[in-house]
Design a protein around this motif. Structure first.
Motif, PDB file in Angstrom:
ATOM      1  N   SER A  58      -4.464   8.634   4.550  1.00  0.00           N
ATOM      2  CA  SER A  58      -5.043   8.035   3.611  1.00  0.00           C
ATOM      3  C   SER A  58      -4.275   6.556   3.144  1.00  0.00           C
ATOM      4  CB  SER A  58      -5.392   8.709   2.212  1.00  0.00           C
ATOM      5  OG  SER A  58      -4.481   9.078   1.570  1.00  0.00           O
ATOM      6  N   GLU A  59      -4.771   5.534   2.856  1.00  0.00           N
ATOM      7  CA  GLU A  59      -3.903   4.657   2.436  1.00  0.00           C
ATOM      8  C   GLU A  59      -4.526   4.119   1.222  1.00  0.00           C
ATOM      9  OE1 GLU A  59      -1.568   0.728   4.203  1.00  0.00           O
ATOM     10  OE2 GLU A  59      -3.528   1.276   5.450  1.00  0.00           O
ATOM     11  N   ASN A  60      -3.638   4.029   0.080  1.00  0.00           N
ATOM     12  CA  ASN A  60      -3.945   3.445  -1.270  1.00  0.00           C
ATOM     13  C   ASN A  60      -3.283   2.181  -1.758  1.00  0.00           C
ATOM     14  OD1 ASN A  60      -2.678   6.270  -1.604  1.00  0.00           O
ATOM     15  ND2 ASN A  60      -1.832   4.620  -3.113  1.00  0.00           N
ATOM     16  N   THR A 117       0.704  -1.187   0.110  1.00  0.00           N
ATOM     17  CA  THR A 117       0.102  -0.183   0.185  1.00  0.00           C
ATOM     18  C   THR A 117       0.834   1.219   0.032  1.00  0.00           C
ATOM     19  OG1 THR A 117      -0.275   0.204   2.381  1.00  0.00           O
ATOM     20  CG2 THR A 117      -1.716  -1.186   1.417  1.00  0.00           C
ATOM     21  N   GLN A 160      -0.804  14.794   1.248  1.00  0.00           N
ATOM     22  CA  GLN A 160      -1.708  14.157   0.043  1.00  0.00           C
ATOM     23  C   GLN A 160      -0.924  14.422  -1.104  1.00  0.00           C
ATOM     24  OE1 GLN A 160      -5.010  11.942   0.903  1.00  0.00           O
ATOM     25  NE2 GLN A 160      -3.319  11.976   2.577  1.00  0.00           N
ATOM     26  N   GLN A 187      -6.320   2.732  -8.443  1.00  0.00           N
ATOM     27  CA  GLN A 187      -7.535   1.581  -8.493  1.00  0.00           C
ATOM     28  C   GLN A 187      -7.055   0.014  -8.652  1.00  0.00           C
ATOM     29  OE1 GLN A 187     -10.190   2.818 -11.343  1.00  0.00           O
ATOM     30  NE2 GLN A 187      -8.906   2.967 -12.985  1.00  0.00           N
ATOM     31  N   HIS A 247      -8.624   5.141  -4.583  1.00  0.00           N
ATOM     32  CA  HIS A 247      -8.447   6.624  -4.143  1.00  0.00           C
ATOM     33  C   HIS A 247      -8.241   7.289  -5.530  1.00  0.00           C
ATOM     34  CE1 HIS A 247      -8.518   6.460   0.310  1.00  0.00           C
ATOM     35  NE2 HIS A 247      -8.136   5.214   0.085  1.00  0.00           N
ATOM     36  N   THR A 248      -8.575   8.657  -5.496  1.00  0.00           N
ATOM     37  CA  THR A 248      -7.867   9.471  -6.644  1.00  0.00           C
ATOM     38  C   THR A 248      -7.447  10.859  -5.884  1.00  0.00           C
ATOM     39  OG1 THR A 248      -9.960   8.886  -7.889  1.00  0.00           O
ATOM     40  CG2 THR A 248      -8.870  10.910  -8.352  1.00  0.00           C
ATOM     41  N   TYR A 249      -6.225  11.039  -6.401  1.00  0.00           N
ATOM     42  CA  TYR A 249      -5.093  12.054  -5.976  1.00  0.00           C
ATOM     43  C   TYR A 249      -5.234  12.901  -7.299  1.00  0.00           C
ATOM     44  CZ  TYR A 249      -4.781   8.977  -2.124  1.00  0.00           C
ATOM     45  OH  TYR A 249      -4.772   8.019  -0.957  1.00  0.00           O
TER      46      TYR A 249
END
Length: 514
Positions: free
Chosen positions: A329-331, A294, A301, A465, A454-456
């Protein structure tokens, strides 16, 4: 398919790839690289400068003695990641006391004990309980040059030392009072004759040498398909070691890999990516808990507005590396700037183990990996102290490391804390972890942080994704690789498994397990 020599060199731990990639000491040339790869990625030193020369907000500061800073790459010390995952400070009682963690690497490092001691003192941790053993003989640490062509010997030893340092220091960071053992072997890079079999022989020795409940971490791998038609028979022999360990209550973790859904074809020293998704061994063994990657963004961010990581000059493009302060957050780990991301997918050798029947809708009839995940990002990597091979690499230095090599030892260490708490409750070690975490009675929502898309920022690569690798084009922009990735979804998936640990809940569920 494109040649992924840059990715392969980075996977060897500490490669010099110039202004647009990882920069650090140079291992042997890629065409002669190891078939058994350490899965550590070292952030480029070119991303750091003297504090007085920094332009913009500081994103990472390396501790003394170098104190250099970066304004693009982020990094973490022990207390930051311990806090993110729900553990107390380094000096807290969640410390792994009474437990044994075995880390397995080729060659090891000649300065592991001293470097770990400095790491511990830098962060105010307890005195380490560390030992390094060589069950198959002492490696050759003489006169590494970093530019030889041999697949074993001193040049290869130089390439693996960063991996060993990462494993030692970050297993300690999560379980600082555990007995941490580095089991090292000499030749590693010839796949069939000495390399992987030597590593498995060392693990087999350690299964007999260390107590019940020992937690193993393996931060290396070789493509499953590289063994061809002999894979099933060869892996079955190796798996006997894991079965012996499980029978005495041991637990085995392995890195899922750093090449997304792709793999480098290794059987003839090739460096091109195959046309179909691939996974690696030993993480794909059904007797091993596979740890995917991850990216933790804690206190910052990512906010890209252009999918061009580097300018024509080689400098980092501010529009790509832009970030904002705050947030948590964690993606899924998938970093487009260097085409690296969490391994994961379906085995071509192993059928679905019975414990994965509960996720048959995801894995079908095959063994799927990973099972769990942990922070593996380079942008958000972990600080690691190194003094090995000063004639090659210079004096004492701090590196920032990512890769699933960082994920596996840390997840293993938190599991050792679970065994510590089980012992306090009068229970034996957890042993074979996979049937436990896939079981209906194991509360996944309490134990794991479920990783979802998540979208950054505003760019395509900011949509995180899946584990489809990104390629750097001749125009400097990144585009998706032709090999498809696997989606990151709610619940179990083939990029982050059940997710990363919510340490209090994960340990609590381990204690409750029968």
């Amino acid at each position: 398919m494109k040649n992924r020599s840059a990715i392969l060199a980075a996977a060897l731990g500490i490669a010099a790839l110039g202004a647009t990639g990882f920069s650090a000491p140079t291992p042997p040339p890629v065409a002669h690289s190891a078939s058994v790869q350490p899965m550590a990625l070292r952030a480029p030193d070119s991303a750091f400068t003297d504090a007085t020369s920094a332009q913009g907000a500081v994103s990472c500061q390396r501790p003394a003695p170098d104190n250099r800073v970066s304004t693009t790459l982020h990094c973490y010390g022990p207390d930051q990641l311990r806090s993110f995952y729900g553990l107390g400070p380094l000096a807290s009682s969640n410390d792994g006391a009474g437990q044994t963690i075995v880390l397995v690497d080729a060659y090891g490092t000649p300065t592991g004990a001293n470097d770990l001691s400095f790491f511990a003192s830098t962060y105010g941790g307890p005195t380490p309980d560390f030992s390094e053993v060589y069950p198959l003989g002492q490696p050759d640490y003489k006169n590494p040059t970093g530019n030889g062509v041999g697949q074993s010997g001193p040049n290869a030893a130089a390439s693996w030392a960063g991996e060993a340092s990462l494993d030692i220091e970050w297993a300690y960071a999560m379980a600082p009072k555990a007995h941490i053992v580095l089991v090292a072997t000499p030749p590693a890079e010839t796949q069939g004759v000495q390399g992987l079999p030597n590593l498995m022989k060392a693990i087999d020795w350690a299964v007999g040498a260390y107590p019940s409940g020992t937690v193993f971490s393996m931060s290396f791998g070789t493509d499953e398909q590289a063994f061809g038609g002999a894979a099933a028979a060869q892996f079955a022999k190796f798996d006997q070691t894991f079965q012996r360990g499980l029978a005495k209550g041991d637990t085995f973790f392995s890195s899922a890999g750093d090449n997304g859904s792709t793999g480098v074809t290794r059987s003839h020293r090739q460096t091109t990516v195959g046309s179909t998704p691939e996974v690696s061994y030993p993480n794909v063994s059904p007797y091993v808990t596979s740890v995917g990657g991850t990216q933790v963004m804690s206190g910052w961010q990512w906010a890209p507005t252009q999918d061009m990581p580097f300018l024509a000059s080689g400098a980092r493009n501010p529009a790509y590396w832009s970030w904002t302060s705050g947030g948590s957050s964690e993606n899924v780990w998938n970093e487009s700037f260097e085409g690296i991301g969490t391994g994961g997918g379906l085995s071509t050798v192993y059928a679905r183990p019975s414990y994965q029947n509960t996720v048959s809708g995801v894995v079908g009839a095959k063994r799927g990996v990973p099972d769990v995940a942990f922070n593996a990002a380079v942008n958000g990597g972990v600080l690691t102290y190194e003094t090995y091979f000063p004639t090659l690499y210079g004096g004492p230095r701090w590196g920032v490391y990512g890769g699933t090599s960082a994920a596996s030892p840390q997840f293993a260490a938190i599991t050792a804390i679970g065994n510590q708490q089980r012992a306090a409750a009068g229970k034996g070690p957890i042993g074979f972890l996979n049937p436990v975490i896939y079981g209906a009675s194991f509360d996944k929502s309490a134990a794991f942080n479920d990783i979802v898309p998540h979208t950054y920022g505003t760019t395509p690569s900011g949509v995180l994704q899946n584990n489809r690798i990104w390629d750097l084009g001749s125009d400097g922009f990144v585009t998706p690789d032709p090999v498809p990735g696997y989606p990151t979804t709610s619940g179990y998936d083939l990029t982050t498994g059940w997710g990363s640990p919510n340490a209090p809940g994960y340990v609590g569920q381990l204690v409750a397990a029968q």
